[in-house]
Write an enzyme that holds these catalytic residues in place. Structure first.
Site, short mmCIF file in Angstrom:
data_model
loop_
_atom_site.label_atom_id
_atom_site.label_comp_id
_atom_site.label_asym_id
_atom_site.label_seq_id
_atom_site.Cartn_x
_atom_site.Cartn_y
_atom_site.Cartn_z
N LYS A 1 -20.92 -0.37 47.70
CA LYS A 1 -19.70 -0.53 46.90
C LYS A 1 -18.83 0.69 47.06
O LYS A 1 -19.32 1.83 46.97
CB LYS A 1 -20.10 -0.66 45.41
CG LYS A 1 -18.94 -0.82 44.47
CD LYS A 1 -18.56 -2.28 44.30
CE LYS A 1 -17.29 -2.50 43.52
NZ LYS A 1 -16.07 -2.49 44.35
N THR B 1 -10.17 3.89 35.87
CA THR B 1 -10.64 5.22 36.30
C THR B 1 -10.13 6.28 35.33
O THR B 1 -10.88 7.15 34.87
CB THR B 1 -10.19 5.51 37.74
OG1 THR B 1 -10.67 4.45 38.56
CG2 THR B 1 -10.75 6.83 38.24
N LYS C 1 -17.85 3.22 51.57
CA LYS C 1 -16.46 3.66 51.52
C LYS C 1 -15.75 3.26 52.79
O LYS C 1 -16.35 3.26 53.88
CB LYS C 1 -16.37 5.18 51.38
CG LYS C 1 -15.04 5.66 50.82
CD LYS C 1 -14.97 5.47 49.31
CE LYS C 1 -13.62 5.87 48.76
NZ LYS C 1 -13.65 5.91 47.28
N SER D 1 -15.00 -2.34 38.05
CA SER D 1 -15.18 -3.17 39.25
C SER D 1 -16.45 -4.01 39.11
O SER D 1 -16.49 -5.18 39.50
CB SER D 1 -15.32 -2.29 40.49
OG SER D 1 -14.06 -1.92 40.97
N LYS E 1 -22.78 8.05 42.30
CA LYS E 1 -21.97 7.64 41.14
C LYS E 1 -22.55 6.38 40.50
O LYS E 1 -22.73 6.31 39.29
CB LYS E 1 -20.53 7.37 41.62
CG LYS E 1 -19.53 7.18 40.51
CD LYS E 1 -18.13 6.90 41.07
CE LYS E 1 -17.63 8.02 41.95
NZ LYS E 1 -16.28 7.78 42.49
N ASN F 1 -2.37 6.57 40.75
CA ASN F 1 -3.06 5.72 39.77
C ASN F 1 -3.84 6.56 38.76
O ASN F 1 -3.68 6.39 37.55
CB ASN F 1 -3.99 4.75 40.52
CG ASN F 1 -4.85 3.92 39.59
OD1 ASN F 1 -5.82 4.42 39.04
ND2 ASN F 1 -4.47 2.68 39.36
P1 NAD Z 1 -3.04 7.39 44.64
O1 NAD Z 1 -2.74 7.14 46.05
O2 NAD Z 1 -2.58 6.41 43.63
O3 NAD Z 1 -2.44 8.84 44.21
C1 NAD Z 1 -2.78 10.01 44.87
C2 NAD Z 1 -1.84 11.11 44.36
O4 NAD Z 1 -2.25 12.36 44.90
C3 NAD Z 1 -0.38 10.91 44.76
O5 NAD Z 1 0.46 11.25 43.67
C4 NAD Z 1 -0.19 11.94 45.89
O6 NAD Z 1 1.15 12.39 46.00
C5 NAD Z 1 -1.10 13.04 45.38
N1 NAD Z 1 -1.48 14.03 46.39
C6 NAD Z 1 -1.90 13.84 47.66
N2 NAD Z 1 -2.11 15.03 48.26
C7 NAD Z 1 -1.83 15.98 47.33
C8 NAD Z 1 -1.85 17.39 47.31
N3 NAD Z 1 -2.23 18.08 48.39
N4 NAD Z 1 -1.47 18.03 46.17
C9 NAD Z 1 -1.10 17.37 45.08
N5 NAD Z 1 -1.08 16.02 45.03
C10 NAD Z 1 -1.42 15.35 46.14
O7 NAD Z 1 -4.62 7.61 44.56
P2 NAD Z 1 -5.58 7.45 43.29
O8 NAD Z 1 -6.13 6.08 43.31
O9 NAD Z 1 -4.88 7.96 42.09
O10 NAD Z 1 -6.77 8.42 43.73
C11 NAD Z 1 -6.73 9.82 43.48
C12 NAD Z 1 -8.14 10.37 43.58
O11 NAD Z 1 -8.99 9.69 42.66
C13 NAD Z 1 -8.82 10.21 44.95
O12 NAD Z 1 -9.69 11.29 45.18
C14 NAD Z 1 -9.64 8.94 44.77
O13 NAD Z 1 -10.74 8.86 45.68
C15 NAD Z 1 -10.11 9.14 43.34
N6 NAD Z 1 -10.55 7.92 42.69
C16 NAD Z 1 -9.71 6.86 42.53
C17 NAD Z 1 -10.17 5.72 41.89
C18 NAD Z 1 -9.28 4.53 41.62
O14 NAD Z 1 -9.73 3.60 40.95
N7 NAD Z 1 -8.03 4.55 42.06
C19 NAD Z 1 -11.51 5.66 41.44
C20 NAD Z 1 -12.33 6.76 41.60
C21 NAD Z 1 -11.83 7.89 42.22
#
Ligand code: NAD
Length: 419
Positions: free
Chosen positions: A70, A190, A106, A350, A94, A221
Protein backbone atom coordinates in the site's frame (compact mmCIF):
# COMPACT_ATOMS: atom_id res chain seq x y z
CA UNK A 1 15.69 18.17 -1.63
CA UNK A 2 19.30 17.39 -0.86
CA UNK A 3 20.11 14.63 -3.35
CA UNK A 4 23.44 13.95 -1.58
CA UNK A 5 21.44 12.27 1.16
CA UNK A 6 20.11 8.92 -0.02
CA UNK A 7 16.73 8.26 1.60
CA UNK A 8 16.92 4.54 0.79
CA UNK A 9 20.15 4.18 2.76
CA UNK A 10 18.60 6.13 5.63
CA UNK A 11 15.54 3.84 5.67
CA UNK A 12 17.79 0.75 5.61
CA UNK A 13 19.85 2.02 8.53
CA UNK A 14 16.67 2.80 10.50
CA UNK A 15 15.61 -0.85 10.09
CA UNK A 16 19.06 -2.11 11.08
CA UNK A 17 19.12 0.06 14.21
CA UNK A 18 15.68 -1.18 15.25
CA UNK A 19 16.73 -4.84 14.67
CA UNK A 20 19.81 -4.28 16.87
CA UNK A 21 17.92 -2.36 19.56
CA UNK A 22 15.36 -5.18 19.81
CA UNK A 23 18.11 -7.83 19.85
CA UNK A 24 16.58 -9.60 16.83
CA UNK A 25 18.70 -11.77 14.52
CA UNK A 26 20.11 -10.23 11.34
CA UNK A 27 17.86 -12.64 9.38
CA UNK A 28 15.05 -10.17 10.06
CA UNK A 29 17.14 -7.36 8.58
CA UNK A 30 17.93 -9.54 5.55
CA UNK A 31 14.21 -9.86 4.84
CA UNK A 32 13.46 -6.18 5.29
CA UNK A 33 16.50 -4.35 3.93
CA UNK A 34 15.36 -4.38 0.28
CA UNK A 35 11.94 -4.26 -1.40
CA UNK A 36 10.40 -7.55 -2.52
CA UNK A 37 10.05 -6.15 -6.04
CA UNK A 38 10.77 -2.90 -7.91
CA UNK A 39 9.28 -2.35 -11.35
CA UNK A 40 10.57 0.39 -13.66
CA UNK A 41 8.55 1.19 -16.78
CA UNK A 42 8.92 3.48 -19.77
CA UNK A 43 5.70 5.49 -20.00
CA UNK A 44 5.44 6.86 -23.54
CA UNK A 45 2.58 9.25 -24.21
CA UNK A 46 1.53 11.53 -27.04
CA UNK A 47 1.89 15.16 -26.01
CA UNK A 48 -0.66 17.81 -27.02
CA UNK A 49 1.67 18.98 -29.83
CA UNK A 50 1.64 15.47 -31.36
CA UNK A 51 5.17 14.48 -30.30
CA UNK A 52 5.95 11.39 -28.20
CA UNK A 53 7.56 11.83 -24.79
CA UNK A 54 8.72 9.05 -22.50
CA UNK A 55 8.64 9.31 -18.70
CA UNK A 56 9.93 6.74 -16.23
CA UNK A 57 7.45 5.15 -13.82
CA UNK A 58 8.43 3.20 -10.69
CA UNK A 59 6.58 0.92 -8.31
CA UNK A 60 8.40 -0.40 -5.28
CA UNK A 61 6.74 -3.20 -3.30
CA UNK A 62 8.64 -3.50 -0.07
CA UNK A 63 6.97 -6.11 2.13
CA UNK A 64 3.51 -7.70 2.33
CA UNK A 65 3.68 -9.86 5.44
CA UNK A 66 0.83 -7.88 7.07
CA UNK A 67 -1.32 -7.45 3.94
CA UNK A 68 -1.34 -6.08 0.38
CA UNK A 69 1.34 -3.52 -0.52
CA UNK A 70 0.00 0.00 0.00
CA UNK A 71 1.33 3.45 -0.83
CA UNK A 72 0.92 6.61 -2.87
CA UNK A 73 2.11 7.58 -6.35
CA UNK A 74 4.23 10.72 -6.63
CA UNK A 75 4.70 12.86 -9.74
CA UNK A 76 7.93 14.88 -9.46
CA UNK A 77 10.83 15.65 -11.81
CA UNK A 78 13.47 14.54 -9.25
CA UNK A 79 12.13 11.07 -8.33
CA UNK A 80 14.22 7.95 -8.83
CA UNK A 81 14.11 4.27 -7.88
CA UNK A 82 15.85 4.80 -4.54
CA UNK A 83 13.32 7.41 -3.48
CA UNK A 84 10.45 5.00 -4.29
CA UNK A 85 12.25 2.22 -2.38
CA UNK A 86 12.72 4.39 0.72
CA UNK A 87 9.14 5.57 0.69
CA UNK A 88 7.90 1.97 0.32
CA UNK A 89 9.94 0.91 3.37
CA UNK A 90 8.45 3.73 5.43
CA UNK A 91 4.96 2.59 4.34
CA UNK A 92 5.60 -0.93 5.68
CA UNK A 93 6.57 0.51 9.05
CA UNK A 94 3.76 3.10 9.02
CA UNK A 95 1.08 0.45 8.45
CA UNK A 96 2.61 -1.68 11.22
CA UNK A 97 2.69 1.25 13.70
CA UNK A 98 -0.98 2.11 13.23
CA UNK A 99 -2.11 -1.50 12.94
CA UNK A 100 -3.70 -1.43 9.49
CA UNK A 101 -3.51 -4.76 7.61
CA UNK A 102 -1.22 -3.58 4.82
CA UNK A 103 2.35 -3.88 3.68
CA UNK A 104 4.41 -1.10 2.12
CA UNK A 105 4.57 0.11 -1.46
CA UNK A 106 5.23 3.36 -3.30
CA UNK A 107 5.03 4.64 -6.85
CA UNK A 108 6.59 7.54 -8.70
CA UNK A 109 6.79 9.13 -12.15
CA UNK A 110 9.64 11.47 -13.13
CA UNK A 111 7.49 14.23 -14.62
CA UNK A 112 6.93 17.89 -13.86
CA UNK A 113 3.15 18.44 -13.62
CA UNK A 114 3.67 22.22 -13.94
CA UNK A 115 4.78 21.68 -17.53
CA UNK A 116 1.97 19.28 -18.50
CA UNK A 117 -1.64 19.82 -19.55
CA UNK A 118 -4.53 17.97 -17.88
CA UNK A 119 -4.78 15.74 -20.96
CA UNK A 120 -1.09 14.85 -20.78
CA UNK A 121 -1.36 14.10 -17.05
CA UNK A 122 -4.33 11.84 -17.74
CA UNK A 123 -2.37 9.93 -20.41
CA UNK A 124 0.61 9.48 -18.06
CA UNK A 125 -1.72 8.25 -15.29
CA UNK A 126 -3.42 5.73 -17.56
CA UNK A 127 -0.10 4.56 -19.04
CA UNK A 128 1.27 4.04 -15.51
CA UNK A 129 -1.62 1.69 -14.73
CA UNK A 130 -1.26 -0.12 -18.06
CA UNK A 131 2.39 -0.82 -17.25
CA UNK A 132 1.79 -1.84 -13.64
CA UNK A 133 -1.62 -3.56 -13.83
CA UNK A 134 -0.20 -7.06 -13.43
CA UNK A 135 1.28 -6.28 -10.01
CA UNK A 136 -1.64 -4.15 -8.71
CA UNK A 137 -5.05 -5.18 -7.34
CA UNK A 138 -7.23 -4.80 -4.22
CA UNK A 139 -5.55 -7.88 -2.69
CA UNK A 140 -2.09 -7.21 -4.17
CA UNK A 141 -1.04 -3.58 -4.19
CA UNK A 142 -3.22 -0.50 -3.63
CA UNK A 143 -1.92 2.94 -4.71
CA UNK A 144 -3.13 6.33 -3.43
CA UNK A 145 -2.31 10.04 -3.97
CA UNK A 146 0.98 11.64 -2.95
CA UNK A 147 2.94 14.73 -4.01
CA UNK A 148 1.40 16.30 -7.15
CA UNK A 149 -1.30 13.66 -7.54
CA UNK A 150 -4.88 13.98 -6.30
CA UNK A 151 -8.39 12.50 -6.40
CA UNK A 152 -8.68 13.20 -10.15
CA UNK A 153 -5.43 11.32 -10.83
CA UNK A 154 -6.77 8.39 -8.80
CA UNK A 155 -10.06 8.46 -10.76
CA UNK A 156 -8.19 8.12 -14.08
CA UNK A 157 -6.03 5.35 -12.67
CA UNK A 158 -8.93 3.42 -11.13
CA UNK A 159 -10.89 3.76 -14.38
CA UNK A 160 -7.97 2.40 -16.42
CA UNK A 161 -7.56 -0.56 -14.06
CA UNK A 162 -11.31 -1.35 -14.18
CA UNK A 163 -11.23 -1.25 -18.00
CA UNK A 164 -8.32 -3.72 -18.07
CA UNK A 165 -10.15 -6.05 -15.66
CA UNK A 166 -13.46 -5.63 -17.57
CA UNK A 167 -15.33 -4.93 -14.34
CA UNK A 168 -15.27 -2.33 -11.57
CA UNK A 169 -12.76 -2.98 -8.80
CA UNK A 170 -12.66 0.35 -7.02
CA UNK A 171 -10.74 -1.11 -4.08
CA UNK A 172 -7.59 -1.13 -6.25
CA UNK A 173 -6.90 2.53 -5.50
CA UNK A 174 -7.77 4.83 -2.61
CA UNK A 175 -8.07 8.61 -2.44
CA UNK A 176 -10.67 8.55 -5.25
CA UNK A 177 -13.42 11.15 -5.68
CA UNK A 178 -16.52 10.36 -3.57
CA UNK A 179 -18.62 9.54 -6.67
CA UNK A 180 -16.30 6.70 -7.73
CA UNK A 181 -16.03 4.96 -4.38
CA UNK A 182 -14.00 7.58 -2.52
CA UNK A 183 -14.28 8.05 1.21
CA UNK A 184 -15.59 11.14 2.95
CA UNK A 185 -12.75 12.76 4.86
CA UNK A 186 -9.92 11.22 2.78
CA UNK A 187 -8.76 14.57 1.39
CA UNK A 188 -8.22 15.99 4.88
CA UNK A 189 -7.19 12.70 6.53
CA UNK A 190 -3.40 13.12 6.61
CA UNK A 191 -3.64 16.60 8.11
CA UNK A 192 -6.30 15.52 10.57
CA UNK A 193 -3.88 12.84 11.73
CA UNK A 194 -1.08 15.44 11.98
CA UNK A 195 -3.45 17.62 13.99
CA UNK A 196 -4.25 14.78 16.45
CA UNK A 197 -0.53 14.04 16.82
CA UNK A 198 0.08 17.74 17.61
CA UNK A 199 -2.76 17.77 20.18
CA UNK A 200 -1.39 14.68 21.95
CA UNK A 201 2.22 15.96 21.83
CA UNK A 202 1.21 19.32 23.28
CA UNK A 203 -0.68 17.56 26.08
CA UNK A 204 2.34 15.35 26.78
CA UNK A 205 4.65 18.34 27.34
CA UNK A 206 2.01 20.72 28.79
CA UNK A 207 2.13 23.16 25.91
CA UNK A 208 -1.08 25.22 25.65
CA UNK A 209 -2.32 25.21 22.05
CA UNK A 210 -4.35 28.41 22.34
CA UNK A 211 -2.08 31.03 20.76
CA UNK A 212 0.73 28.53 20.06
CA UNK A 213 2.89 29.66 17.12
CA UNK A 214 3.25 27.28 14.17
CA UNK A 215 5.50 27.19 11.08
CA UNK A 216 4.75 24.91 8.13
CA UNK A 217 6.99 23.88 5.22
CA UNK A 218 4.89 23.01 2.16
CA UNK A 219 1.41 24.30 1.39
CA UNK A 220 -0.24 21.52 -0.58
CA UNK A 221 -2.72 18.94 0.65
CA UNK A 222 -1.00 18.26 3.97
CA UNK A 223 0.30 21.76 4.74
CA UNK A 224 -2.88 23.65 3.90
CA UNK A 225 -5.31 21.48 5.88
CA UNK A 226 -2.89 21.33 8.83
CA UNK A 227 -2.87 25.17 8.84
CA UNK A 228 -6.68 25.18 8.64
CA UNK A 229 -7.22 22.73 11.54
CA UNK A 230 -4.58 24.34 13.78
CA UNK A 231 -5.95 27.85 13.18
CA UNK A 232 -9.47 26.60 14.00
CA UNK A 233 -8.10 25.32 17.28
CA UNK A 234 -6.65 28.72 18.20
CA UNK A 235 -3.03 28.30 17.06
CA UNK A 236 -1.31 31.05 15.05
CA UNK A 237 0.35 29.95 11.80
CA UNK A 238 3.11 32.55 11.52
CA UNK A 239 5.24 31.13 8.72
CA UNK A 240 4.64 29.03 5.60
CA UNK A 241 6.85 28.15 2.63
CA UNK A 242 6.35 26.35 -0.66
CA UNK A 243 8.72 25.47 -3.52
CA UNK A 244 8.82 29.11 -4.71
CA UNK A 245 9.20 31.05 -1.45
CA UNK A 246 7.52 31.82 1.84
CA UNK A 247 5.40 34.20 3.89
CA UNK A 248 5.80 35.32 7.50
CA UNK A 249 3.40 37.28 9.68
CA UNK A 250 3.78 37.40 13.46
CA UNK A 251 0.02 38.08 13.78
CA UNK A 252 -0.82 34.86 11.93
CA UNK A 253 -1.58 34.00 8.29
CA UNK A 254 -5.19 33.27 7.32
CA UNK A 255 -5.12 29.72 5.80
CA UNK A 256 -7.92 30.08 3.22
CA UNK A 257 -6.83 33.51 2.00
CA UNK A 258 -3.27 32.21 1.78
CA UNK A 259 -4.47 29.21 -0.26
CA UNK A 260 -6.39 31.57 -2.54
CA UNK A 261 -3.25 33.70 -2.98
CA UNK A 262 -1.27 30.56 -3.88
CA UNK A 263 -3.96 29.53 -6.36
CA UNK A 264 -3.88 32.92 -8.06
CA UNK A 265 -0.11 33.51 -8.08
CA UNK A 266 1.34 29.99 -7.88
CA UNK A 267 3.00 30.58 -4.49
CA UNK A 268 2.41 31.67 -0.90
CA UNK A 269 5.10 34.34 -1.29
CA UNK A 270 3.89 37.91 -1.54
CA UNK A 271 0.76 37.22 0.56
CA UNK A 272 -0.84 40.41 1.95
CA UNK A 273 1.22 42.18 4.63
CA UNK A 274 3.60 39.24 5.03
CA UNK A 275 7.38 39.40 4.91
CA UNK A 276 9.27 36.94 2.72
CA UNK A 277 10.96 33.76 3.95
CA UNK A 278 13.68 32.78 1.51
CA UNK A 279 15.40 29.72 2.90
CA UNK A 280 14.62 26.41 4.59
CA UNK A 281 16.84 27.49 7.49
CA UNK A 282 14.87 30.69 7.98
CA UNK A 283 11.57 28.83 8.25
CA UNK A 284 12.82 26.19 10.66
CA UNK A 285 14.51 28.76 12.92
CA UNK A 286 11.41 30.90 13.39
CA UNK A 287 10.54 31.69 16.99
CA UNK A 288 7.62 29.27 17.21
CA UNK A 289 6.28 26.38 19.31
CA UNK A 290 5.40 23.82 16.63
CA UNK A 291 6.99 22.90 13.30
CA UNK A 292 5.20 20.94 10.60
CA UNK A 293 7.36 19.74 7.69
CA UNK A 294 4.84 19.09 4.87
CA UNK A 295 6.99 19.20 1.74
CA UNK A 296 9.68 16.67 0.80
CA UNK A 297 12.53 14.53 2.17
CA UNK A 298 15.84 15.61 3.73
CA UNK A 299 14.96 19.20 4.62
CA UNK A 300 16.06 19.23 8.27
CA UNK A 301 19.76 18.44 8.39
CA UNK A 302 22.09 19.19 11.33
CA UNK A 303 22.59 22.81 10.27
CA UNK A 304 18.85 23.49 9.95
CA UNK A 305 18.13 21.57 13.17
CA UNK A 306 20.61 23.69 15.13
CA UNK A 307 18.40 26.73 14.47
CA UNK A 308 15.17 25.08 15.66
CA UNK A 309 13.46 26.88 18.54
CA UNK A 310 10.19 24.93 18.51
CA UNK A 311 9.41 22.36 21.22
CA UNK A 312 7.47 20.03 18.95
CA UNK A 313 8.01 18.92 15.35
CA UNK A 314 5.31 16.75 13.78
CA UNK A 315 6.35 15.28 10.43
CA UNK A 316 3.54 15.62 7.91
CA UNK A 317 6.05 14.92 5.13
CA UNK A 318 7.80 11.58 4.64
CA UNK A 319 11.48 11.56 5.58
CA UNK A 320 11.91 15.32 6.17
CA UNK A 321 14.68 14.88 8.77
CA UNK A 322 18.17 13.53 8.03
CA UNK A 323 19.89 11.29 10.63
CA UNK A 324 22.31 14.09 11.66
CA UNK A 325 19.34 16.47 11.93
CA UNK A 326 17.66 13.89 14.17
CA UNK A 327 20.71 13.74 16.45
CA UNK A 328 20.67 17.51 16.94
CA UNK A 329 16.93 17.57 17.65
CA UNK A 330 17.33 14.75 20.18
CA UNK A 331 20.11 16.70 21.96
CA UNK A 332 17.88 19.78 22.01
CA UNK A 333 15.05 17.74 23.50
CA UNK A 334 12.61 18.61 20.70
CA UNK A 335 9.65 16.22 20.70
CA UNK A 336 9.75 14.86 17.12
CA UNK A 337 6.71 12.85 16.10
CA UNK A 338 8.09 10.78 13.21
CA UNK A 339 6.51 10.58 9.77
CA UNK A 340 5.52 6.91 10.08
CA UNK A 341 3.24 7.89 12.96
CA UNK A 342 2.47 11.58 12.33
CA UNK A 343 1.25 11.33 8.73
CA UNK A 344 -0.50 7.98 9.07
CA UNK A 345 -3.97 9.58 8.81
CA UNK A 346 -3.87 9.20 5.02
CA UNK A 347 -3.29 5.46 5.02
CA UNK A 348 -5.74 4.94 7.89
CA UNK A 349 -8.61 6.56 5.97
CA UNK A 350 -7.41 4.81 2.79
CA UNK A 351 -7.91 1.59 4.72
CA UNK A 352 -11.47 2.68 5.61
CA UNK A 353 -12.07 3.51 1.93
CA UNK A 354 -10.84 0.06 0.83
CA UNK A 355 -13.00 -1.72 3.42
CA UNK A 356 -16.05 0.24 2.20
CA UNK A 357 -15.24 -0.55 -1.45
CA UNK A 358 -14.92 -4.25 -0.65
CA UNK A 359 -18.29 -4.26 1.14
CA UNK A 360 -20.02 -1.63 -1.04
CA UNK A 361 -21.33 -0.10 2.16
CA UNK A 362 -20.40 3.47 3.04
CA UNK A 363 -19.94 5.12 6.43
CA UNK A 364 -20.78 8.59 7.67
CA UNK A 365 -18.05 11.23 8.01
CA UNK A 366 -18.40 11.34 11.83
CA UNK A 367 -17.62 7.61 12.01
CA UNK A 368 -14.55 8.02 9.78
CA UNK A 369 -13.24 10.96 11.79
CA UNK A 370 -13.76 9.32 15.14
CA UNK A 371 -12.13 6.02 14.04
CA UNK A 372 -9.22 8.01 12.57
CA UNK A 373 -8.73 9.93 15.81
CA UNK A 374 -8.79 6.68 17.83
CA UNK A 375 -6.18 5.04 15.63
CA UNK A 376 -3.75 7.98 15.55
CA UNK A 377 -4.08 8.65 19.30
CA UNK A 378 -3.72 4.95 20.20
CA UNK A 379 -0.56 4.71 18.08
CA UNK A 380 0.80 7.97 19.51
CA UNK A 381 0.39 6.77 23.10
CA UNK A 382 1.76 3.30 22.34
CA UNK A 383 4.91 4.85 20.84
CA UNK A 384 5.19 7.63 23.44
CA UNK A 385 4.94 5.11 26.31
CA UNK A 386 7.41 2.82 24.57
CA UNK A 387 9.80 5.75 24.32
CA UNK A 388 9.29 6.86 27.95
CA UNK A 389 9.68 3.39 29.44
CA UNK A 390 12.45 1.98 27.29
CA UNK A 391 15.66 1.29 29.16
CA UNK A 392 17.76 2.94 26.45
CA UNK A 393 17.34 6.62 25.66
CA UNK A 394 15.38 6.16 22.44
CA UNK A 395 13.77 8.91 20.36
CA UNK A 396 10.14 8.78 19.24
CA UNK A 397 11.40 7.75 15.78
CA UNK A 398 13.46 4.88 17.15
CA UNK A 399 10.54 3.85 19.37
CA UNK A 400 8.12 3.91 16.41
CA UNK A 401 10.45 1.73 14.32
CA UNK A 402 10.94 -0.72 17.21
CA UNK A 403 7.22 -0.88 17.97
CA UNK A 404 6.44 -1.55 14.29
CA UNK A 405 9.28 -4.03 13.92
CA UNK A 406 8.11 -6.09 16.90
CA UNK A 407 4.88 -6.70 15.02
CA UNK A 408 6.47 -7.31 11.63
CA UNK A 409 9.08 -9.69 13.03
CA UNK A 410 6.50 -11.57 15.06
CA UNK A 411 4.19 -12.15 12.07
CA UNK A 412 7.17 -13.05 9.85
CA UNK A 413 8.25 -15.62 12.44
CA UNK A 414 4.78 -17.14 12.81
CA UNK A 415 4.63 -17.43 9.01
CA UNK A 416 7.97 -19.22 9.02
CA UNK A 417 10.11 -16.57 7.31
CA UNK A 418 12.86 -16.80 9.95
CA UNK A 419 13.70 -18.58 13.21
P1 NAD B 1 1.35 18.38 -2.44
O1 NAD B 1 1.87 18.15 -3.79
O2 NAD B 1 -0.11 18.62 -2.29
O3 NAD B 1 2.12 19.62 -1.76
C1 NAD B 1 3.50 19.66 -1.62
C2 NAD B 1 3.88 21.08 -1.19
O4 NAD B 1 5.28 21.12 -0.89
C3 NAD B 1 3.63 22.15 -2.26
O5 NAD B 1 3.10 23.31 -1.64
C4 NAD B 1 5.04 22.45 -2.79
O6 NAD B 1 5.16 23.77 -3.29
C5 NAD B 1 5.82 22.28 -1.50
N1 NAD B 1 7.27 22.10 -1.70
C6 NAD B 1 7.93 21.32 -2.57
N2 NAD B 1 9.26 21.49 -2.44
C7 NAD B 1 9.43 22.39 -1.44
C8 NAD B 1 10.55 22.98 -0.81
N3 NAD B 1 11.79 22.66 -1.19
N4 NAD B 1 10.33 23.89 0.18
C9 NAD B 1 9.10 24.22 0.58
N5 NAD B 1 8.00 23.67 0.04
C10 NAD B 1 8.17 22.79 -0.96
O7 NAD B 1 1.83 17.13 -1.57
P2 NAD B 1 1.19 16.57 -0.21
O8 NAD B 1 0.24 15.50 -0.56
O9 NAD B 1 0.77 17.71 0.63
O10 NAD B 1 2.48 15.84 0.41
C11 NAD B 1 3.44 16.55 1.18
C12 NAD B 1 4.25 15.54 1.98
O11 NAD B 1 3.38 14.76 2.80
C13 NAD B 1 5.04 14.52 1.15
O12 NAD B 1 6.22 14.17 1.82
C14 NAD B 1 4.11 13.31 1.12
O13 NAD B 1 4.80 12.09 0.87
C15 NAD B 1 3.57 13.38 2.53
N6 NAD B 1 2.33 12.65 2.72
C16 NAD B 1 1.21 12.96 2.02
C17 NAD B 1 0.05 12.25 2.24
C18 NAD B 1 -1.25 12.58 1.54
O14 NAD B 1 -2.27 11.97 1.87
N7 NAD B 1 -1.27 13.54 0.63
C19 NAD B 1 0.04 11.19 3.17
C20 NAD B 1 1.18 10.91 3.89
C21 NAD B 1 2.33 11.66 3.66
Amino acid sequence: MDKKVNSYHIAQSQIKTAVEQLGLPMDVYEWLKSPDRVVEAALSIRKDDGSIKTFTGYRSQHNNVLGPYKGGIRFHPDVDADEAKALSIWMTFKCAVVRVPYGGGKGAVDCNPRELSQGELERISRQYINSMALILGPERDIPAPDVNTNAQTMAWMADEYCKIQQHNEFGVITGKPIDVGGCVGRETATSRGVFHAIKESARAIDLPLEGAKVAIQGYGNVGYYAARFLTDLGCRVIGVTDSSGGAYDEKGLEPDELAQHKKETGSVKGYANSSPIDTVKELYSLDCDILVPAALENQVDAEVARGVKAKIMVEGANGPTTPDGDDVLKEKNVLVVPDILANSGGVIVSYFEWVQNNYSYYWKEEEIESCLEDKVCDAFHAVYNYCQHHKQNVSMREAAFMYALERLASVMKIRGWWG
